[in-house]
Design a protein around this motif. Structure first.
Motif, PDB file in Angstrom:
ATOM      1  N   PRO A  18       7.371  33.478  76.782  1.00 16.57           N
ATOM      2  CA  PRO A  18       7.698  32.213  76.418  1.00 16.57           C
ATOM      3  C   PRO A  18       7.282  31.945  75.049  1.00 16.57           C
ATOM      4  O   PRO A  18       6.377  32.393  74.587  1.00 16.57           O
ATOM      5  N   LEU A  19       7.874  30.982  74.276  1.00 13.78           N
ATOM      6  CA  LEU A  19       7.608  30.408  73.070  1.00 13.78           C
ATOM      7  C   LEU A  19       6.648  29.338  73.051  1.00 13.78           C
ATOM      8  O   LEU A  19       7.140  28.480  74.013  1.00 13.78           O
ATOM      9  N   VAL A  20       5.479  29.549  72.637  1.00 15.30           N
ATOM     10  CA  VAL A  20       4.647  28.365  72.621  1.00 15.30           C
ATOM     11  C   VAL A  20       3.853  27.844  71.510  1.00 15.30           C
ATOM     12  O   VAL A  20       3.972  28.689  70.374  1.00 15.30           O
ATOM     13  N   GLY A  21       3.298  26.845  71.339  1.00 15.31           N
ATOM     14  CA  GLY A  21       2.451  26.469  70.227  1.00 15.31           C
ATOM     15  C   GLY A  21       1.450  27.323  69.955  1.00 15.31           C
ATOM     16  O   GLY A  21       0.857  27.852  70.926  1.00 15.31           O
ATOM     17  N   VAL A  22       1.006  27.692  68.616  1.00 12.64           N
ATOM     18  CA  VAL A  22       0.109  28.887  68.481  1.00 12.64           C
ATOM     19  C   VAL A  22      -1.222  28.083  68.801  1.00 12.64           C
ATOM     20  O   VAL A  22      -2.309  29.037  68.615  1.00 12.64           O
ATOM     21  N   GLN A  23      -1.361  27.097  69.434  1.00 12.47           N
ATOM     22  CA  GLN A  23      -2.758  26.885  69.773  1.00 12.47           C
ATOM     23  C   GLN A  23      -2.180  26.055  71.317  1.00 12.47           C
ATOM     24  O   GLN A  23      -1.584  25.275  71.398  1.00 12.47           O
ATOM     25  N   GLY A  24      -2.950  26.436  72.123  1.00 14.68           N
ATOM     26  CA  GLY A  24      -2.997  25.508  73.547  1.00 14.68           C
ATOM     27  C   GLY A  24      -3.984  24.871  73.927  1.00 14.68           C
ATOM     28  O   GLY A  24      -4.845  24.648  72.852  1.00 14.68           O
ATOM     29  N   LEU A  25      -4.127  24.296  75.078  1.00 15.31           N
ATOM     30  CA  LEU A  25      -5.147  23.466  75.677  1.00 15.31           C
ATOM     31  C   LEU A  25      -5.765  23.980  77.057  1.00 15.31           C
ATOM     32  O   LEU A  25      -5.007  24.032  78.159  1.00 15.31           O
ATOM     33  N   GLY A  26      -7.071  24.322  77.068  1.00 14.70           N
ATOM     34  CA  GLY A  26      -7.898  24.525  78.145  1.00 14.70           C
ATOM     35  C   GLY A  26      -7.953  23.200  78.855  1.00 14.70           C
ATOM     36  O   GLY A  26      -8.757  22.530  78.323  1.00 14.70           O
ATOM     37  N   SER A 182      -9.344  36.172  77.234  1.00 11.45           N
ATOM     38  CA  SER A 182     -10.684  36.372  77.361  1.00 11.45           C
ATOM     39  C   SER A 182     -11.558  35.565  76.316  1.00 11.45           C
ATOM     40  O   SER A 182     -10.713  35.108  75.540  1.00 11.45           O
ATOM     41  N   GLU A 183     -12.735  35.677  76.261  1.00 15.76           N
ATOM     42  CA  GLU A 183     -13.739  34.677  75.388  1.00 15.76           C
ATOM     43  C   GLU A 183     -13.384  35.602  74.236  1.00 15.76           C
ATOM     44  O   GLU A 183     -14.031  36.818  73.994  1.00 15.76           O
ATOM     45  N   ALA A 205      -0.055  39.340  74.167  1.00 18.94           N
ATOM     46  CA  ALA A 205      -0.385  38.320  73.318  1.00 18.94           C
ATOM     47  C   ALA A 205      -2.043  37.899  73.639  1.00 18.94           C
ATOM     48  O   ALA A 205      -1.971  38.123  74.787  1.00 18.94           O
ATOM     49  N   PHE A 206      -2.796  37.487  72.859  1.00 24.05           N
ATOM     50  CA  PHE A 206      -4.034  37.188  73.056  1.00 24.05           C
ATOM     51  C   PHE A 206      -4.507  35.969  73.225  1.00 24.05           C
ATOM     52  O   PHE A 206      -4.040  35.003  72.183  1.00 24.05           O
ATOM     53  N   VAL A 207      -5.085  35.282  74.306  1.00 29.18           N
ATOM     54  CA  VAL A 207      -5.276  33.910  74.560  1.00 29.18           C
ATOM     55  C   VAL A 207      -6.750  33.698  74.481  1.00 29.18           C
ATOM     56  O   VAL A 207      -7.429  33.790  75.510  1.00 29.18           O
ATOM     57  N   PRO A 208      -7.431  33.548  73.451  1.00 28.04           N
ATOM     58  CA  PRO A 208      -8.898  33.378  73.460  1.00 28.04           C
ATOM     59  C   PRO A 208      -9.416  32.138  74.096  1.00 28.04           C
ATOM     60  O   PRO A 208      -9.021  31.025  73.923  1.00 28.04           O
ATOM     61  N   TYR A 209     -10.180  32.125  75.256  1.00 35.34           N
ATOM     62  CA  TYR A 209     -10.751  31.037  75.711  1.00 35.34           C
ATOM     63  C   TYR A 209     -12.320  30.948  75.128  1.00 35.34           C
ATOM     64  O   TYR A 209     -12.791  31.648  74.332  1.00 35.34           O
ATOM     65  N   SER A 210     -12.821  29.438  75.024  1.00 34.98           N
ATOM     66  CA  SER A 210     -13.902  29.079  74.488  1.00 34.98           C
ATOM     67  C   SER A 210     -14.062  29.481  72.958  1.00 34.98           C
ATOM     68  O   SER A 210     -15.032  30.003  72.665  1.00 34.98           O
ATOM     69  N   PRO A 287      -5.228  30.508  70.700  1.00 29.46           N
ATOM     70  CA  PRO A 287      -6.330  30.028  71.316  1.00 29.46           C
ATOM     71  C   PRO A 287      -6.312  28.871  72.120  1.00 29.46           C
ATOM     72  O   PRO A 287      -5.126  28.187  72.039  1.00 29.46           O
ATOM     73  N   ILE A 288      -7.194  28.753  73.256  1.00 34.62           N
ATOM     74  CA  ILE A 288      -6.919  27.405  74.131  1.00 34.62           C
ATOM     75  C   ILE A 288      -8.275  26.790  74.240  1.00 34.62           C
ATOM     76  O   ILE A 288      -8.943  26.664  75.276  1.00 34.62           O
ATOM     77  N   PRO A 289      -8.552  25.989  73.101  1.00 30.28           N
ATOM     78  CA  PRO A 289      -9.911  25.086  73.020  1.00 30.28           C
ATOM     79  C   PRO A 289      -9.534  24.144  74.251  1.00 30.28           C
ATOM     80  O   PRO A 289      -8.566  23.515  74.416  1.00 30.28           O
TER      81      PRO A 289
END
Length: 340
Positions: A18-26, A182-183, A205-210, A287-289
């Motif tokens: 899927p296409l998503v914004g380059v920043q997500g929300l945790g 992953s963090e 894709a890499f989705v950094p948490y924290s 990233p998902i701050p």
């Protein structure tokens, strides 16, 4: 503070994802782990995120023992076609508040997805992650069971969390993996040992948490045990208390210096560094701050438009190697514990 301008650019989660914004929300902190919650403020934050171009919303069945998924359900129902919904399975809890187990067996996968579908009030989950890896369960069983969910139309794309590069390759051979979560932050760079290169190679894709170091990189607190409430789990993370916290707080000086140069906040500098990993390593980074406040959400989103100079990046480069203390009291749940 660098102000929010237009909505976020978009990126693809995995090849064909899927296409998503380059920043997500945790969304974890909206229900548990970071002290008292404010549901009306959290709901305002969800709407502000969507208005700002955030389309990837991340939860897990373990957050609040399902309450976070239930909390998100009305928002999901109102905006289903405009969001990418991610949730996770594998972390098991019981009546002992300190207990955390990990299950990856096929029966658990299938039971977990049914629970998440019910709590979220949806027919399909856009991105379904294995939250933690049980090395005793082969990927042929665990990812194989997840692949069955894709074929059955209950899940659209698969993700993994906290796996090594070798594990990512092994899992990807069973079924394509869209995202690795992953963090990853100025304080936590162990994923660069193998996972980042594998993700780049495979088109994952890499989705950094924290990405904000659970708030420490923002300067929101300097010693968790002295400043945070008793039900805040950061009080139990080694790097945020005592002598470790004191040593780590001193590492933030270059972050604050660059923030002053750019008229930004330390949080925006930390996030800009993470966003810029995409260009450094040649992969998609989303990233998902996590935040529970709309004004912080807008501040975070603005960071996606900051480009740090080579000189500024050089100032930030040494930080991670100097961090005192592990990110968890028990690191066996992380990919770092399985790196060769």
């Amino acid at each position: 503070m660098t102000e929010y301008a237009d909505t976020l650019e978009q990126a693809e989660l995995g090849r064909g994802g899927p296409l998503v914004g380059v920043q997500g929300l945790g969304c974890m902190g909206m229900s548990e782990f970071y002290g008292d919650t404010d549901e009306p403020a959290a709901r305002e934050t969800l709407e502000a995120a969507l208005d700002a171009g955030v389309t990837l919303f991340d939860t897990a069945d373990v957050y609040g023992r399902g309450r976070n998924e239930e909390f998100l359900a009305p928002f999901v129902a109102a905006h289903r076609d405009g969001i990418t919904l991610a949730t996770k399975f594998a972390m098991e809890r019981n009546d002992d508040p300190a207990y955390r187990g990990v299950r990856n067996d096929r029966a658990y996968v299938r039971a977990s997805v049914e629970g998440s579908l019910r709590r979220l009030g949806v027919d399909v989950i856009d991105l379904y992650y294995m939250h933690r890896r049980d090395p005793a369960v082969p990927f042929a069983e665990s990812v194989g069971a997840m692949a069955e969910l894709v074929r059955e139309g209950k899940v659209r794309h698969l993700g993994l969390s906290e796996v090594t590069g070798a594990e990512l390759r092994e899992a990807h051979a069973v079924h394509p993996i869209a995202a690795l979560q992953s963090e990853w932050s100025l304080f936590s760079r162990d994923v660069e040992r193998s996972a980042v290169a594998a993700a780049a190679e495979l088109g994952v894709a890499f989705v950094p948490y924290s990405p904000l170091g659970r708030g420490f990189l923002t300067g929101a607190f300097a010693d968790a045990s002295a400043e945070l409430s008793r039900d805040d789990f950061r009080r139990h993370q080694p790097r945020f208390t005592g002598d470790n916290a004191k040593a780590n707080a001193a590492l933030l000086d270059p972050v604050r210096e660059i923030a002053r140069e750019l008229g930004a906040t330390p949080a925006q500098i930390a996030l800009a560094w993470v966003q810029q990993r995409a260009a450094v390593h040649g992969l998609t980074v989303v990233p998902i701050p996590g935040t529970r406040r709309a004004e912080r959400l807008r501040e975070n989103v603005a960071a996606a438009r900051i480009t740090l100079t080579p000189a500024q990046l050089a100032l930030l480069e040494p930080i991670a190697a100097q961090v005192a203390g592990d990110r968890y009291p028990d690191m066996t749940f992380t990919s770092a514990a399985r790196e060769e």
